[in-house]
Design an enzyme around this catalytic site. Structure first.
Site, PDB file in Angstrom:
ATOM      1  N   GLU A   1      37.955  22.065  12.729  1.00  0.00           N
ATOM      2  CA  GLU A   1      36.942  21.830  11.688  1.00  0.00           C
ATOM      3  C   GLU A   1      37.026  22.894  10.591  1.00  0.00           C
ATOM      4  O   GLU A   1      36.018  23.414  10.114  1.00  0.00           O
ATOM      5  CB  GLU A   1      35.542  21.802  12.309  1.00  0.00           C
ATOM      6  CG  GLU A   1      35.402  20.750  13.403  1.00  0.00           C
ATOM      7  CD  GLU A   1      34.011  20.655  14.010  1.00  0.00           C
ATOM      8  OE1 GLU A   1      33.544  19.533  14.257  1.00  0.00           O
ATOM      9  OE2 GLU A   1      33.385  21.713  14.225  1.00  0.00           O
TER      10      GLU A   1
ATOM     11  N   CYS B   1      25.228  17.607  15.635  1.00  0.00           N
ATOM     12  CA  CYS B   1      24.726  18.621  14.713  1.00  0.00           C
ATOM     13  C   CYS B   1      24.338  18.037  13.358  1.00  0.00           C
ATOM     14  O   CYS B   1      23.380  18.499  12.732  1.00  0.00           O
ATOM     15  CB  CYS B   1      25.765  19.724  14.532  1.00  0.00           C
ATOM     16  SG  CYS B   1      27.406  19.130  14.069  1.00  0.00           S
TER      17      CYS B   1
END
Length: 646
Positions: A311, A405
């Site tokens: 990420e 998230c």
């Protein structure tokens, strides 16, 4: 325990600098800024349905049950990721801002129910992390800080607690946060346990808890966590330090690197620290890091993170459109950082950055219905893409994720959005983002009415005057060539990339009109972005546009189009399309591949030129894609000179 007087005055703001903080502006907060209509109110009302659905999602995913088990109210094994508590806390924060925006007894009851479970799960010494408590027991505390996210969860709890007390006056969660923060103060530091969490956010949270309580121990611990990173603590666990923003100390770094969300949460917290300690050197360093990121590691949509692997940001100009990760949380994190930098420096470029992110990289992360989300936000989806990995946008937006998230992060950002509209400084009310709203600060109250981003006029009417000499400062985006501002009918040019400052002996009823021309712009990427060299993207006002399969003529494959230069024009606004958008119309070519490209080996001499017939194309705002079907989409399109093969 050393203390300083907490901030007084307007308080409903996620980031509320103390009166002693350095910086040029103070946020108005949701008690002085309210979105009352138009584009952003529609989006807030849509996402409010997602906030209400969030409780059931957390129940279904097991996050709330983990806390009940830790509290002794239920039996079983902990489920989900080790940071599962953080989603509960972000949802609680979203609920707090939503209650400030739109009071609701049922939502308040849910907030109090979940808060009580959180309080019951806290251990006697203040420690709280339900998954660690249930899955690992007391001996499992802080044994794997790179991955355990224990400080990360604590940070989101603290942020939720601060929001809750500011918005509702309820103090139960704040008391939990204070006990947890006191536990961290007693456990970590240069003369205690010398360590940091693998995922920053505790830094922002501790500074805000200091701002709320006046306890300088929290500010000092935030300072420790910022300065301890970059000295190889992650390497001591056998981890690669760049991923954790632990390769270079914050005060020495020239750019951001590694995991995008981790990196920008850290810099946002460091910005808070710089403001509260008057550390101009640190602020200058952070300003340079932001400029480097914005120039070389930012997608045109305001997306961040070019690599699915880790990420991560990737290298400078590594900005491939189809493999863009551009996590929704990363865009939110950069908004948090840019807002803090704007308050500290007053620089309008930070307001420009926030605008680009909000209208594009952030807003694409949530459906028009408000309850489905993208984790990943690419700038191209090829026709026939296979929906594989859970986060893949080929699935379309989803109601929840295994790593959830992004949904509650969208919720808390949208609910608190009015707090980003404006700030006050000595003798001035500064307007940074444009929405139909009421604003009150700096000696002046105004009502703002606008159909932005669809129409160019922003009309501000003075509704109350405490100081007739107050300046009104209006951000003029860098793209707004030909902008004008008028007061009492007198018009003058407004310079793009700055603030139009309007002074008058204000009277109730005075009207100011800012006009931001919304010409269609054809933009290119930096020459070093190899993946889109020779391509263009279309923008109008703050919006980036994309071509989506659903809008093109039958038989046109988006993988095979090229734009004819100078043909893009704004169409008529359509209230029946994608909850109301202004599409763009353009001419292009639908290309065909010569026969010699049908199979390997491809020609070594360049082969035959690709040719194609002219075709009418339609572009829609990027934020609205994938709300009808999941098919081909692209932001960057090759440019084909008229009359010559592409």
């Amino acid at each position: 325990m050393s203390t300083a007087a907490p901030t007084t005055g307007p308080g409903l703001s996620p980031a509320r600098p103390t009166e002693s903080a350095t910086g040029v502006s103070t946020p108005l907060g949701l008690d002085r800024a309210r979105i009352t209509g138009g584009f952003w109110l529609d989006r807030q009302q849509a996402v409010s349905t997602g906030i209400r659905a969030g409780y059931e999602q957390l129940e279904r995913a097991g996050n709330l049950q983990n806390l009940r088990i830790a509290a002794g109210q239920a039996e079983g094994e902990a489920v989900g990721p080790i940071f599962a508590d953080s989603d509960v806390y972000k949802w609680l924060e979203a609920v707090a801002w939503e209650l400030a925006r739109e009071p609701d007894d049922d939502l308040l009851a849910l907030q109090r129910e979940v808060t009580a479970v959180v309080a019951a799960a806290q251990q006697e010494d203040g420690y709280l992390d339900s998954v660690v408590q249930v899955r690992l027991g007391p001996e499992g505390r802080y044994t794997d800080l790179p991955w355990s996210h224990e400080h990360y969860c604590a940070g989101h709890l603290i942020q939720a607690a601060v929001a809750q007390v500011r918005c509702t006056g309820d103090r139960e969660l704040l008391e939990v946060a204070v006990r947890l923060a006191d536990h961290l103060v007693a456990t970590f530091g240069e003369d205690r346990r010398h360590d940091v969490d693998g995922h920053p956010v505790i830094e922002m949270a501790l500074v805000e808890l200091y701002r709320e309580t006046g306890n300088r121990d929290y500010l000092e611990l935030a300072r420790y966590f910022v300065d301890a990173r970059g000295h190889g603590l992650m390497a001591s666990y056998g981890k690669e330090p760049a991923y954790f923003s632990d390769r270079v100390p914050v005060r020495e770094a020239t750019t951001v690197e590694g995991h995008a969300v981790r990196a920008v949460y850290l810099t946002a917290g460091a910005t808070d620290l710089a403001a509260e300690t008057g550390d101009e050197s640190l602020l200058t360093t952070l300003d340079g890091q932001f400029a480097n990121m914005w120039a070389a590691k930012t997608y045109v949509t305001g997306g961040f993170g070019s690599r699915w692997d880790y990420e991560a940001f990737g290298e400078p100009y590594e900005l491939t459109p189809d493999r863009a990760y551009a996590e929704t949380c990363a865009s939110i994190g950069v908004v948090q950082w840019a807002w803090r930098m704007l308050l500290a420096t007053g620089r309008p470029s930070y307001g420009d950055a926030i605008e680009r992110i909000l209208f594009n990289g952030f807003l694409a992360g949530v459906s028009l219905g408000g309850a489905e989300y993208f984790y990943v936000n690419p700038l191209q989806l090829r026709g026939g893409s296979t929906p594989d990995e859970n986060r893949s946008p080929a699935h379309g937006r989803r109601g929840w994720f295994a790593c959830a998230c992004c949904p509650p992060n969208v919720m808390r950002t949208m609910a608190s959005l009015a707090g980003l509209l404006a700030s006050r400084s000595e003798g001035a009310l500064e307007v940074h983002q444009y929405a139909t709203a009421s604003l009150d600060g700096g000696g002046l109250a105004v009502d703002v009415v606008t159909d932005y981003p669809w129409t160019p006029e922003i009309r501000l009417t003075v509704t109350a005057v405490d100081d007739p000499a107050t300046e009104l400062r209006l951000r003029v985006p860098a793209w707004a060539t030909g902008a004008t501002v008028s007061v009492r009918g007198e018009e003058r040019p407004a310079t793009p990339g700055g603030y139009a400052t309007v002074s008058a002996d204000w009277r109730v009823g005075d009207e100011v009109v800012l006009t931001l021309p919304l010409q269609v712009r054809t933009v290119t990427a930096h020459p070093r972005v190899d993946a889109v060299r020779g391509c263009v993207a279309l923008e109008r006002g703050p919006l980036v546009y994309t071509f989506e399969h659903a809008d093109q003529p039958a038989g046109v494959e988006l993988d095979d189009i090229a734009l004819l230069p100078g043909t893009a024009r704004a169409g008529e606004h359509r209230s029946d399309l994608l909850a109301g958008v202004t599409p763009l119309n353009a001419r292009g070519r639908h290309l065909t591949a010569p026969d010699e490209y049908a199979a390997w080996p491809w020609p070594t001499d360049g082969g035959s030129p690709r040719v194609g017939e002219p075709v009418d194309l339609v572009a829609v705002p990027y934020y609205a894609w994938a709300n009808r079907e999941i098919d081909a989409m692209r932001v960057w399109v090759p440019l084909a000179p008229d009359g010559t093969p592409a």
